[in-house]
Design an enzyme around this catalytic site. Structure first.
Site, short mmCIF file in Angstrom:
data_model
loop_
_atom_site.label_atom_id
_atom_site.label_comp_id
_atom_site.label_asym_id
_atom_site.label_seq_id
_atom_site.Cartn_x
_atom_site.Cartn_y
_atom_site.Cartn_z
N VAL A 1 5.50 -0.73 2.45
CA VAL A 1 4.50 -0.88 3.50
C VAL A 1 3.40 -1.79 2.96
O VAL A 1 2.89 -1.58 1.86
CB VAL A 1 3.91 0.47 3.93
CG1 VAL A 1 2.86 0.27 5.02
CG2 VAL A 1 5.01 1.39 4.43
N ILE B 1 0.83 -1.22 0.00
CA ILE B 1 0.00 0.00 0.00
C ILE B 1 0.86 1.26 0.00
O ILE B 1 0.34 2.37 0.00
CB ILE B 1 -0.95 0.03 1.21
CG1 ILE B 1 -0.17 -0.08 2.53
CG2 ILE B 1 -1.99 -1.07 1.11
CD1 ILE B 1 -1.03 0.08 3.76
N ALA C 1 5.33 2.70 -0.68
CA ALA C 1 6.74 2.36 -0.87
C ALA C 1 7.57 3.62 -0.77
O ALA C 1 7.10 4.72 -1.07
CB ALA C 1 6.96 1.69 -2.23
N ASP D 1 10.38 15.05 10.97
CA ASP D 1 9.81 14.81 9.64
C ASP D 1 8.29 14.95 9.69
O ASP D 1 7.56 14.09 9.20
CB ASP D 1 10.21 13.43 9.11
CG ASP D 1 9.99 13.31 7.60
OD1 ASP D 1 9.80 14.36 6.95
OD2 ASP D 1 10.01 12.18 7.08
N ALA E 1 12.09 4.97 -0.23
CA ALA E 1 13.47 4.65 -0.54
C ALA E 1 13.99 3.52 0.32
O ALA E 1 14.91 2.80 -0.07
CB ALA E 1 14.35 5.89 -0.37
N SER E 2 13.44 3.35 1.51
CA SER E 2 14.00 2.37 2.44
C SER E 2 13.22 1.07 2.49
O SER E 2 13.64 0.14 3.17
CB SER E 2 14.05 2.97 3.85
OG SER E 2 12.76 3.37 4.25
N GLY E 3 12.10 0.98 1.81
CA GLY E 3 11.34 -0.25 1.86
C GLY E 3 9.89 -0.06 1.44
O GLY E 3 9.54 0.95 0.83
N LYS F 1 5.73 -2.32 7.89
CA LYS F 1 6.79 -1.62 7.16
C LYS F 1 8.00 -2.55 7.08
O LYS F 1 8.53 -2.99 8.10
CB LYS F 1 7.17 -0.32 7.86
CG LYS F 1 8.30 0.43 7.16
CD LYS F 1 8.84 1.57 8.02
CE LYS F 1 7.85 2.70 8.12
NZ LYS F 1 8.45 3.87 8.83
#
Length: 989
Positions: free
Chosen positions: A696, A688, A690, A815, A692-694, A710
């Protein structure tokens, strides 16, 4: 010789150690296993020594005469781990308390082997999963407390098998399903407490009428529907009934009067209707009755007011008629709240004479007559709220002696006369609201004694004389509103000493003289209204230094000279200098259509004729202004290029391998699944989101529940630059470290985490409405209306306030953005994604220097991007951007904004066209006034100077106080604050 002596000595010493070890009895050995199975960071079990012969002197342990352990009490010991099963090997154990720890995982079925337990308290831990049905096998159990955990699923029907249980406490869990009628079989029960669980809608089981020994019934917020069963008339031992915050309907049954032992009856926030019945004289022990927020009609029963009540809350109903005089005869009454009804007549003359009254709130009725003189006779009155009635007469002299008063609101009545001098200087009062009456006389010089006063609201009265110098001694004053009176003389120079003052309204008086020197010290001032007086002299140039000032009205006075150029540095939403004697050129920033009506009635001012109006240095000022704008735009462009380059670097990271072996599985909250079930559901069809690190994933578990997972790839090397940018491993650890210890309604819950060789998993609660950013900018479920947007802003602010002010040490998110604000099924907002969060250490005074910029383009505070210094002010800036998104419907960086980012575009539109042109066009115009107030808060949050940004705690307060005065429908009434925090002429009080 020494060798021959030492060898026997060592053998003897070793033998003595073995003998001492063997001396510890069997119960002690079991407890040693308990110690080894738990994490003990506080050292609570340090005294559990294997060298003792018995554990009877160990902390929290008690034994019988046979040195067998009968009680283990480790409450509040900061222990963590799973439930220590070896405890059930203690054959004589009858008392076990592990409350207020961090013990988690699921409760094992084998707990039924603790067969001699009489008392079991596992409250305030982090247990998850279903409650074991085998608990009912503990046939001797009398007390069971599992409150404040994360147990889920249905209540076991087997609980009906308990035969000796007297207390069942399950409040504050995640139990669903309906409340089982089988609980009615536990006829030994004295306490049944199931409050604050998300049960499925269901009726009160009529079988509960069998609980004839029941003394306390606490079922608030259990999603109950229907009426109170007739069978409850058999519960003659009941002392406390709490059915609040449900959806119960019908009238209040007469059989309630058969429960003659009742002490407390809580029925608030339901759907009860009809008149309150009579027959209360049977309940001679009733001390607290709360039936507020229902639909009761008719009069307040006289026999109810004859009871020795301590608290009577009937607010927000449709009651009418007079307040029975008998209520004043109660010797215990400390709280009386009857606001928002249709009550008439006068307050009982002797109210407060016979009891230590603490709180009186009768606002929004039709009450008349004088204020009773005995309200503070007991010396305990703290809150006196009489808003929007027809009270008349003067304030009783006795109230001037009421040292306990802290909150006084008498606005919008027909009170008159001189205020007693002592009333002005009550030392604990923080809010004094006399708005909209006919009070006369002057402000007493004794007001300097009101050291705690933060809001002084005396507008729309007939006060006269001069404003005393002593006003400037009230260091806590935040709001001073004295408009529409008959004040004369000059504004006292001491007023510039009020460094906390945020609002000063002295309009519509007869003040003379000029604006006092030194106003630049009033750093918190955001509203200055001196309109319609006889003020004269020059407008001080130093007003331009008040960076928070956004409302300035000096109209209808006799000011002369030029309009100060320094005012251009302010972000003014309202400027009115009309009808003075100003002359010269209008500052360039104000020489636009949006400000044309701000200078009416000043014939010496000019907009267009430069040869006549502009001073010699006017062109130079324009050049400087253009240069500053060029520098600002260039800086923004450089910053965006830098962030874009950084983003390209992230995209070059190598992809992780998909498979791996789980090496560690750590749970924090609810767990009713295994790591293997999660791993099997990580399929491309379930993705559902995406980054840079992975990726979801949305995972639907076998039990029907949904979680979000995640999956972070583990990066083996540093990035190509060789910099210290955090790898996914450190991001994973940061998020786990942060979220694992946070429990707040506006912070997304981390259920558990998994470590594997090549990837990491974070398992969260699933938020069905996705992110605010996605919903706001894609309109997936239709456009968001303003009440929903405001609710989201308030929820997110409360989450950030918790991180900044309630976590130790404080946490800076770093963030904050709309995509990291997730929405549940009711559009409740929760802060998520703590991968770059940092703990702020006090030794650095809340400022830390980071090696790289962390955050998202468009949300990063200017000082963070250039100095890499981070504190909570950076989050506040980002939250201000989120508010601008909610108000405008625009993204922070959007092609439709051209070369501007969102703040620059907002300021540009405000300057050139006005606020109407920046509001999201899909928002209804009836909310415009409230939207503008929230916009003001957002503009404060994005102040270029971090020191000028309000704290998140203050942001929450400002949002709460911004609510509209009269909501348009029931939905709005729930979203916005109560009428007690209303607005005065459209300006927040």
């Amino acid at each position: 010789m020494q060798v021959k002596i030492s060898v026997p000595f060592l053998l003897f010493h070793a033998l003595s150690m073995i003998l001492r070890l063997n001396a510890l009895n069997q119960d002690g050995i079991h407890l040693q296993k308990v110690k080894l199975s738990l994490s003990d960071p506080a050292g609570s079990l340090a005294g559990w020594s294997e060298w003792d012969s018995t554990p009877c002197n160990w902390t929290g342990v008690k034994c019988n005469h046979n040195n067998s352990v009968v009680s283990v009490d480790l409450s509040g010991a900061s222990l963590s781990g799973s439930f220590p099963v070896p405890l059930c090997s203690l054959p004589s154990l009858s008392f076990l308390s592990l409350s207020n720890n961090y013990i988690g995982s699921s409760l094992p079925l084998s707990i039924s082997s603790c067969f001699n337990l009489r008392y079991l308290d596992l409250s305030e831990n982090v247990f998850v999963g279903p409650i074991p049905s085998t608990l009912s096998d503990l046939r001797f159990l009398r007390y069971l407390n599992l409150a404040a955990n994360n147990f889920s699923g249905s209540l076991p029907e087997t609980f009906g098998h308990f035969r000796r249980l007297q207390s069942l406490v399950l409040i504050e869990n995640l139990l669903n399903g309906t409340i089982p009628a089988a609980l009615g079989n536990i006829t030994s029960l004295k306490k049944l407490m199931l409050a604050y669980n998300p049960f499925s809608p269901g009726q009160l089981p009529s079988k509960f009428g069998n609980l004839t020994n029941l003394e306390e019934l606490w079922l608030s917020d259990c999603n109950l529907v229907g009426s109170i069963p007739e069978s409850f008339s058999r519960l003659h031992r009941l002392k406390n009934i709490d059915l609040a915050s449900n959806k119960l309907t019908g009238s209040l049954p007469n059989f309630i009067f058969e429960l003659k032992r009742l002490v407390q009856l809580e029925l608030y926030s339901n759907h009860f209707l009809g008149p309150l019945p009579t027959g209360w004289s049977n309940l001679t022990g009733l001390r607290r009755f709360d039936a507020s927020m229902n639909k009761f009609t008719g009069m307040i029963p006289a026999d109810l007011c004859e009871l020795p009540l301590e608290s009577l809350n009937l607010f927000e109903n449709n009651l009418e008629g007079m307040i029975p005089a008998k209520i004043s005869e109660s010797r215990n009454l400390y709280e009386l709240k009857l606001f928002r009804n249709q009550l008439s007549g006068s307050l009982p003359h002797e109210l407060g004479k016979n009891s230590a009254l603490h709180t009186l709130d009768v606002s929004y009725n039709h009450l008349s007559g004088p204020i009773p003189e005995f309200l503070c006779h007991g010396g305990a009155l703290e809150q006196l709220i009489l808003i929007n009635n027809l009270f008349s007469g003067s304030i009783p002299e006795n109230l001037g002696k009421c040292q306990s008063l802290s909150r006084i609101r008498m606005r919008n009545n027909q009170l008159y006369g001189k205020i007693p001098d002592a009333f002005w200087c009550l030392p604990r009062v923080y809010l004094l609201d006399l708005y909209g009456n006919a009070f006369s006389g002057s402000i007493s010089l004794m007001i300097h004694g009101a050291k705690n006063l933060s809001s002084l609201l005396i507008s729309k009265n007939k006060f006269s004389g001069s404003i005393p110098y002593e006003i400037g001694l009230l260091e806590s004053l935040i709001v001073f509103s004295a408009s529409d009176n008959e004040f004369t003389g000059e504004i006292p120079g001491s007023i510039v000493n009020l460094e906390q003052l945020g609002r000063l309204d002295l309009s519509n008086n007869e003040l003379t003289g000029g604006i006092p020197n030194g106003t630049e010290s009033m750093k918190e001032l955001n509203e200055l209204n001196l309109a319609n007086n006889r003020l004269s002299g020059y407008i001080p140039d130093e007003l331009g230094k008040l960076q928070l000032l956004n409302y300035l009205d000096l109209s209808k006075n006799n000011f002369i000279g030029l309009v100060p150029m320094s005012l251009q540095s302010l972000k003014l939403n309202m400027l009115n200098l009309s009808y003075n004697q100003l002359s010269g050129n209008i500052p360039p920033l104000f020489a636009k259509g949006v400000y044309r009506d701000s200078f009416l009635g000043n014939p010496g001012l000019c907009f267009d004729d430069a040869s006549y109006c502009i001073p010699q240095n006017g062109k130079r000022n324009q050049a400087v202004s253009l240069m500053l704008r060029f520098i600002f735009v260039t800086a923004i462009a450089v910053f965006l290029v830098g962030v874009f380059s950084l983003g390209l670097k992230y995209k070059r990271i190598k992809k992780m391998q998909r498979r791996g072996i789980i090496t560690r599985w750590t749970s924090f909250h609810k767990l009713c699944f295994s790591e293997f079930e999660i791993n099997d559901c990580l399929k491309e069809g379930n993705v559902i989101g995406a980054g840079a690190s992975g990726k979801v994933y949305k995972v639907i578990l076998r039990n029907g529940e949904t979680v979000a997972v995640k999956k972070l790839w583990v990066r083996q090397n540093k990035d190509e630059m060789g910099s210290a940018i955090s790898s996914e491993k450190s991001e994973f650890e940061a998020e786990v470290e942060t979220l694992g210890q946070i429990r707040h309604k506006n912070i997304v819950r981390l259920w558990c985490c998994c470590n594997a060789a090549n990837w990491k998993l974070l398992v969260y609660e699933y938020m069905p409405n996705g992110s605010l950013g996605d919903l706001l900018h894609s309109n997936k479920n239709g456009p968001l209306d303003w009440p929903t947007r405001f609710k989201i802003a308030l929820d997110a602010a409360e989450g950030l306030s918790y991180l900044h002010h309630d976590c130790v040490p404080p946490i800076v998110h770093r963030d904050v953005k709309s995509n990291n604000i997730l929405l549940d099924e009711d559009f409740g907002a929760k802060i998520s994604d703590f991968g770059v969060a940092k703990f702020v250490k006090a030794v650095n005074r809340g400022v830390q220097s980071m090696s790289v910029v962390a955050g998202s383009c468009g949300y990063i505070a200017p000082e963070y991007a250039y100095t890499l210094h981070v504190n909570e002010k950076s989050d506040i800036y980002s939250f201000g951007i989120v508010i601008l998104e909610l108000v405008t419907g625009r993204r922070p960086i959007d092609q439709v904004l051209g070369e501007k980012d969102l703040p620059a575009w907002v300021f540009s539109i405000l300057d050139q066209k006005g606020v109407e042109h920046l509001l999201d066009p899909i928002l209804e115009s009836r909310y415009k006034e409230h939207i503008c107030k929230v916009l003001d808060i957002g503009l404060l949050c994005i102040s270029s100077l971090p020191s000028n940004r309000p704290s998140m705690r203050r942001v929450v307060n400002m949002l709460q106080e911004s609510g509209v005065q009269t909501p348009n429908n029931e939905k709005d009434a729930k979203l916005f604050p109560s009428c007690e925090e209303e607005c005065e002429e459209g300006r927040l009080i």
